[in-house]
Design a protein around this motif. Structure first.
Motif, PDB file in Angstrom:
ATOM      1  N   TRP A 105       0.841  -1.197   0.000  1.00 56.90           N
ATOM      2  CA  TRP A 105       0.000   0.000   0.000  1.00 56.90           C
ATOM      3  C   TRP A 105       0.875   1.244   0.000  1.00 56.90           C
ATOM      4  CZ3 TRP A 105      -0.608   4.278   3.061  1.00 56.90           C
ATOM      5  CH2 TRP A 105      -1.766   5.039   2.849  1.00 56.90           C
ATOM      6  N   ALA A 106       1.927   1.242   0.811  1.00 57.16           N
ATOM      7  CA  ALA A 106       2.795   2.415   0.908  1.00 57.16           C
ATOM      8  C   ALA A 106       3.537   2.671  -0.389  1.00 57.16           C
ATOM      9  CB  ALA A 106       3.793   2.232   2.059  1.00 57.16           C
ATOM     10  N   PRO A 332      10.695  -8.617   5.266  1.00 55.40           N
ATOM     11  CA  PRO A 332      11.937  -7.963   5.698  1.00 55.40           C
ATOM     12  C   PRO A 332      11.674  -6.522   6.123  1.00 55.40           C
ATOM     13  CG  PRO A 332      11.845  -8.108   3.314  1.00 55.40           C
ATOM     14  CD  PRO A 332      10.670  -8.890   3.828  1.00 55.40           C
ATOM     15  N   LEU A 333      12.570  -5.990   6.906  1.00 56.19           N
ATOM     16  CA  LEU A 333      12.393  -4.655   7.485  1.00 56.19           C
ATOM     17  C   LEU A 333      12.208  -3.591   6.416  1.00 56.19           C
ATOM     18  CD1 LEU A 333      12.367  -2.864  10.004  1.00 56.19           C
ATOM     19  CD2 LEU A 333      14.871  -2.714   9.834  1.00 56.19           C
ATOM     20  N   TYR A 334      12.934  -3.713   5.295  1.00 58.93           N
ATOM     21  CA  TYR A 334      12.888  -2.644   4.299  1.00 58.93           C
ATOM     22  C   TYR A 334      11.565  -2.581   3.538  1.00 58.93           C
ATOM     23  CZ  TYR A 334      14.442  -6.589   1.374  1.00 58.93           C
ATOM     24  OH  TYR A 334      14.563  -7.805   0.766  1.00 58.93           O
ATOM     25  N   LEU A 335      10.678  -3.566   3.719  1.00 54.46           N
ATOM     26  CA  LEU A 335       9.363  -3.535   3.065  1.00 54.46           C
ATOM     27  C   LEU A 335       8.242  -3.175   4.034  1.00 54.46           C
ATOM     28  CD1 LEU A 335       9.563  -6.703   0.772  1.00 54.46           C
ATOM     29  CD2 LEU A 335       9.898  -4.313   0.127  1.00 54.46           C
ATOM     30  N   GLN A 336       8.557  -3.032   5.309  1.00 50.81           N
ATOM     31  CA  GLN A 336       7.524  -2.729   6.296  1.00 50.81           C
ATOM     32  C   GLN A 336       7.175  -1.252   6.270  1.00 50.81           C
ATOM     33  OE1 GLN A 336       8.833  -4.235  10.110  1.00 50.81           O
ATOM     34  NE2 GLN A 336       9.404  -6.232   9.238  1.00 50.81           N
ATOM     35  N   HIS A 337       5.941  -0.947   6.683  1.00 49.70           N
ATOM     36  CA  HIS A 337       5.501   0.450   6.755  1.00 49.70           C
ATOM     37  C   HIS A 337       4.485   0.586   7.870  1.00 49.70           C
ATOM     38  CE1 HIS A 337       1.678  -0.531   4.640  1.00 49.70           C
ATOM     39  NE2 HIS A 337       2.440  -1.381   3.955  1.00 49.70           N
ATOM     40  N   ALA A 343      -3.714  -2.110   6.208  1.00 50.13           N
ATOM     41  CA  ALA A 343      -3.926  -2.067   4.756  1.00 50.13           C
ATOM     42  C   ALA A 343      -3.513  -3.398   4.127  1.00 50.13           C
ATOM     43  CB  ALA A 343      -3.102  -0.934   4.130  1.00 50.13           C
ATOM     44  N   ILE A 344      -4.118  -3.697   2.971  1.00 55.48           N
ATOM     45  CA  ILE A 344      -3.735  -4.884   2.211  1.00 55.48           C
ATOM     46  C   ILE A 344      -2.420  -4.615   1.486  1.00 55.48           C
ATOM     47  CG2 ILE A 344      -4.312  -6.182   0.121  1.00 55.48           C
ATOM     48  CD1 ILE A 344      -7.177  -6.287   1.029  1.00 55.48           C
ATOM     49  N   ASP A 345      -1.479  -5.532   1.639  1.00 54.28           N
ATOM     50  CA  ASP A 345      -0.225  -5.492   0.887  1.00 54.28           C
ATOM     51  C   ASP A 345      -0.221  -6.682  -0.059  1.00 54.28           C
ATOM     52  OD1 ASP A 345       0.656  -3.230   2.097  1.00 54.28           O
ATOM     53  OD2 ASP A 345       2.219  -4.172   3.306  1.00 54.28           O
ATOM     54  N   TYR A 346      -0.327  -6.432  -1.350  1.00 56.11           N
ATOM     55  CA  TYR A 346      -0.476  -7.520  -2.304  1.00 56.11           C
ATOM     56  C   TYR A 346       0.817  -8.322  -2.510  1.00 56.11           C
ATOM     57  CZ  TYR A 346      -5.253  -6.511  -3.771  1.00 56.11           C
ATOM     58  OH  TYR A 346      -6.634  -6.376  -3.806  1.00 56.11           O
TER      59      TYR A 346
END
Length: 626
Positions: A105-106, A332-337, A343-346
């Motif tokens: 989403w981010a 992984p940390l670099y994909l977290q928000h 929110a849905i993260d596809y």
């Protein structure tokens, strides 16, 4: 290329596409080239310096187009439609221009949210139950755009596999996950798409391929008997893939029968593949084929087949998105928000991380045509198929070989009364080969009730009755030449001899390959025959208990019973689960998601007397969980 040149070249490209579409009738349907033709036409290395755009476009016409099969040609009647409505082309253009990578989403909120809404729009238009819709109150379901129907089947099977392993691990906490995995078995009809078998290969699970009835329909009783037999043999049913609108003949599995059967078995996932036919369910008269959908856990269809949307655009819905994402989540940390819990993260809904803005073209199509316009398009295809069926039935030399429900007609030459079934098959193969070689028309074959048939699918976006009549005239002209020609017998004999000399090349031929039979699609796959029957009255024997395996009361049976029906099991990776004896030559293979280790014999170890294609139920592998 700067923005001003792009403005000019972009308009030129739109003009080129329009000219291409308007002049398709002047081109051969299929190319007259040999494999490797392009290698001799292009330089062996990329250019060191920039080249004029005019030279690039000249090469497109002179070097690329001669090798293109024109799927939008009015004489192309192979496979299924490949949509490319103009609003969809513009949607892909805008997606490329925006250039976002919407894995979360981010990463692009509009990319994610439009996809959620479009899948709900389409789910409602098709007639899916509210449990499949993300925005329905209380729903745990939702939809996602995948690259193909094969991906939809694969991710559904992976989700079912993860749930099955988890359930078995609770029942047998001391059993290694590798052994549990080797007990899982999935089911599909022989008419199911080859993507189901490939999904089983990737998932390391057995797949029992069942015989359909005379109309290509998988019946509930057939599935029930197979699942009961496999349970008695110590296997664990976990996934059933059904098809609404099969590739070979557009047959429909009996969901109202299959659904209740599946519900009687614990935690078995029911998937419905409606890649082609699902588009037609936007029409009220075709929603009857959805009967039983309330039993399904997942459903997929491809708007890029019968709804004018450009490839790739395969829609997958699930009733429990948490089962899907828990099987595929890597975080992984670099994909977290900061919104990842709301929110849905596809990125958690499929195999790839990176995702294009594909919902734009679906949005453009739905708004440009409306549901009523798309219904009109589907109905025209169905009407033209019925018209072709009528033409076939008028000619006593031919017969229709399927129930024509949508846009696909399977037909064949009847042959003479003294001809064998093999001779009639050879006659139809020769007819199809002659037609395709001419470049005037393109069709592909299928196997229906073990007979070679020719598939005629209404494909062109602007197809008319005149196009159908022209196609039928071409077919009948070639049939007359083949049947009445003085060299018929000689040609047939030559064809039989050629078939024996080049059987493998024949199977892989672009023009005459089988598109529906798993035995042809994956000839190297090991099909385990029905196991050798045990002596009468001998019950299946449990595995001997060891310190690393469950006791007799919780053991998993290892000796299979004899199936009563005609089916086969695809188990191409049986050798992964051969027993090991602490051999230094063992090769470890780690299942990251299952957090376990399975050991694989090295290629040169134990060759004498080994049976790499055997079923893995003989001995339990030594557990080595990490």
């Amino acid at each position: 290329m700067d923005v001003e040149e792009f403005r000019v070249r972009g308009k030129e490209m739109v003009d080129y596409i329009c000219t291409y579409m308007n002049t398709l009738k002047t081109r051969r349907v299929t190319p007259s080239v040999e494999p490797g033709y392009l290698r001799t036409a292009l330089p062996p290395e990329a250019p060191l310096h920039p080249e004029p755009w005019e030279d690039v476009m000249r090469d497109v016409e002179n070097k690329i187009m001669p090798g293109v099969t024109h799927w939008q040609h009015p004489r192309f009647h192979a496979y299924f439609p490949a949509g490319n409505g103009y609003p969809s082309i513009l949607g892909d253009m805008l997606s490329a221009g925006i250039g976002c990578i919407g894995f979360s989403w981010a990463a692009s909120p509009a990319c994610t949210e439009l996809e959620i809404i479009m899948l709900d729009w389409m789910g409602k238009a098709i007639g899916l139950p509210p449990a499949f819709l993300a925005l329905e109150e209380g729903s745990k379901g939702g939809g996602v755009i995948q690259g193909s129907a094969s991906e939809c089947v694969l991710v559904s099977m992976l989700a079912a596999r993860a749930a099955g392993i988890k359930r078995l691990k609770h029942q047998f906490p001391t059993v290694d996950e590798g052994l549990l995995l080797s007990k899982l078995i999935a089911y599909c009809s022989k008419e199911a798409h080859s993507g189901v078998e490939k999904a089983a290969m990737i998932s390391f699970v057995k797949l029992r391929i069942l015989q359909p009835d005379e109309n290509g329909c998988l019946r509930g009783q057939t599935l029930k008997e197979a699942m009961e037999e496999d349970e008695e043999a110590g296997l664990v049913p976990f996934f059933v893939s059904t098809t609404l609108g099969t590739t070979s003949c557009c047959s429909f599995d009996n969901l109202p029968e299959i659904g209740p059967i599946v519900r009687k078995f614990p935690s078995v996932w029911l998937h419905v593949d409606a890649a082609y036919a699902g588009n037609a369910f936007i029409c009220p008269e075709h929603k009857c084929h959805l009967a039983g959908i309330e039993y399904a856990d997942s459903f997929n269809t491809n708007p890029n087949k019968l709804m004018l949307t450009a490839f790739d655009c395969s829609l997958l819905w699930v009733t429990n998105r948490y089962l899907l994402t828990s099987a595929l989540v890597v975080d992984p940390l670099y994909l977290q928000h900061c919104y990842d819990h709301t929110a849905i993260d596809y990125r958690h809904w499929g195999i790839p991380l990176s995702r294009r803005f594909r919902s734009l073209k679906l949005w453009f199509m739905l708004r440009s045509y409306g549901i009523s316009g798309l219904q009109k398009y589907v109905r025209r295809h169905c009407e033209l198929a019925k018209y072709f069926e009528k033409l076939v039935k008028k000619d006593e030399r031919f017969e229709v070989c399927n129930q024509v429900k949508l846009g696909l007609v399977c037909f064949r030459l009847v042959g003479g009364p003294d001809e064998t079934s093999q001779q009639i098959d050879d006659l139809n193969k020769k007819l199809l080969t002659n037609i395709n070689a001419s470049g005037k028309l393109h069709m592909v074959p299928a196997s229906v009730r073990e007979q070679f048939v020719i598939r005629f699918c209404v494909v062109s976006q602007h197809a008319t009755r005149e196009d159908i009549e022209i196609a039928w005239d071409i077919i009948t002209d070639f049939a007359t030449e083949l049947i009445e020609g003085p060299d018929k017998e000689r040609d047939l004999n030559e064809e039989r001899a050629r078939k024996h000399r080049a059987a493998l090349a024949h199977k892989r031929s672009f023009f005459v390959r089988m598109v529906s039979d798993p035995k042809i699609y994956n000839p190297a796959i090991n099909k385990t025959p029905p196991p050798i029957p045990t002596s009468p009255g001998t019950p299946p024997q449990p595995a001997p208990a060891t310190p690393d395996t469950p006791s007799e009361t919780e053991s998993i049976q290892l000796v299979p019973s004899t199936p009563k029906q005609s089916s086969w099991i695809s188990w191409p990776l049986a050798f992964f689960f051969q027993s090991v004896d602490n051999d230094a030559n063992d090769l470890p293979l780690r299942f990251r998601h299952l957090d376990t280790m399975v050991r694989l014999k090295s290629p040169n170890h134990g060759r004498r007397g080994s049976t790499p294609g055997a079923s893995p139920e003989r001995r339990a592998p030594s557990p080595s969980a990490h």
